[in-house]
Design a protein around this motif. Structure first.
Motif, short mmCIF file in Angstrom:
data_model
loop_
_atom_site.label_atom_id
_atom_site.label_comp_id
_atom_site.label_asym_id
_atom_site.label_seq_id
_atom_site.Cartn_x
_atom_site.Cartn_y
_atom_site.Cartn_z
N GLU A 1 4.86 -17.02 -4.86
CA GLU A 1 3.90 -16.99 -3.76
C GLU A 1 2.51 -17.45 -4.22
N VAL B 1 2.66 -4.87 5.09
CA VAL B 1 3.95 -5.37 4.61
C VAL B 1 5.03 -4.30 4.60
N HIS C 1 5.59 -10.91 0.61
CA HIS C 1 4.62 -11.03 1.70
C HIS C 1 3.24 -10.52 1.26
#
Length: 305
Positions: free
Chosen positions: A119, A239, A220
């Motif tokens: 990410e 999240v 996330h």
């Protein structure tokens, strides 16, 4: 249909792959032209290589070894998947290490150590972080070698219907990871008993449903931390973590740094890693060992019709 957007060339070539192929497309055999590690950031697809079968979902990693034949399939999957791929020159592979078995891992299930870095790399690819793509690629590929060294994946056999159930369940868990999902709730979505669902999910994807739920939340969270100004507490709640201390401990265990430090890294860049990377690459360039590959085949292509 596959689109490939080259984001960076050099010892670490970074390519953004987006595939819109559906289940009706006929797969065909391809050959890896070099070393690569690809982070699956969205969707799912099947990966077949050296007689083994892997079902890759968001957070998984596809590993390429030069000369190995492979096939990507979509028969058990919804249409649409995306990967951020790091193609590595032989000199760079020498730099970060790993034996032949490491680079023939094939596919990895979603692992927290790699998901948070994937990410961060995605944030760098979208210019949402001061971390350079070469830095993110160095961190991701190096952590991949560390994780895989001494650890070999042996995919378990499962029928097509069971594989589809597991993949569909993973997609559903990822989409609802901010909710409080109990095992029996996820199992009911798959039309299975909790015991059968737990065994099937773990056998096909290599992680338990709860592990995938937690790792989806971490993925996330890493994206929100790299891309916004919300407080760590708000991110944790958004999240799906009900307890801030649990979120901080879990994130630190996965990333090696606290959520706050991870955010600072995403904004300011990996200064220490940048210096190490620059020194190592300079030395290799002086030796003439970092060789650019002239072309790369994408990890997932299809024919029309």
């Amino acid at each position: 249909m596959l689109t490939a957007n080259a984001l960076q060339s050099g010892p670490i070539e970074v390519v953004d792959y987006r595939c819109s192929t559906g289940p009706d497309a006929r797969p065909f055999t391809e050959v890896h032209s070099g070393y690569s590690v690809s982070y699956v950031r969205k969707g799912s697809f099947g990966y077949r290589t050296r007689g083994e079968c892997y079902e890759l979902v968001a957070g998984s990693v596809l590993v390429g070894h030069p000369g190995d034949e492979f096939m990507c399939t979509h028969d058990n999957h919804v249409c649409g998947d995306e990967c951020l791929a790091f193609h590595l020159s032989p000199g760079f592979v020498d730099l970060i290490g790993g034996d032949a078995g490491t680079w023939r891992t094939g596919g990895l299930p979603p692992l927290p150590e790699l998901m948070v870095l994937g990410e961060l790399a995605q944030a760098a690819a979208e210019s949402r972080s001061d971390v350079g793509l070469n830095e993110a690629g160095l961190w991701f590929a190096s952590r991949f070698v560390e994780v895989v060294s001494g650890r070999r994946q042996t995919p378990q056999r499962a029928g097509g219907r069971d594989r589809q159930r597991a993949v569909d369940a993973a997609i559903w868990i990822n989409a609802h990871s901010h909710d409080d999902i109990a095992l029996d709730h996820a199992a009911s979505q798959a039309g299975l008993s909790p015991f059968h669902f737990l065994r099937l999910f773990s056998r096909v994807l290599g992680v338990s449903p709860h592990q995938y739920l937690v790792r989806s939340r971490l993925r996330h969270a890493a994206r929100l931390l790299a891309n916004g100004d919300r407080s760590v507490t708000d991110v944790a709640l958004d999240v799906g973590f009900a307890d801030l201390s649990n979120f901080v401990r879990t994130f630190h265990r996965a990333a090696g740094v606290s959520p706050r430090a991870f955010r600072q890294t995403a904004r300011k860049g990996l200064k220490g890693e940048r210096k190490i990377l620059q020194d190592r690459m300079a030395a290799l360039l002086d030796d003439g060992r970092l060789i650019h590959s002239s072309s790369r085949k994408p990890p997932c292509t299809t024919t029309s019709g």
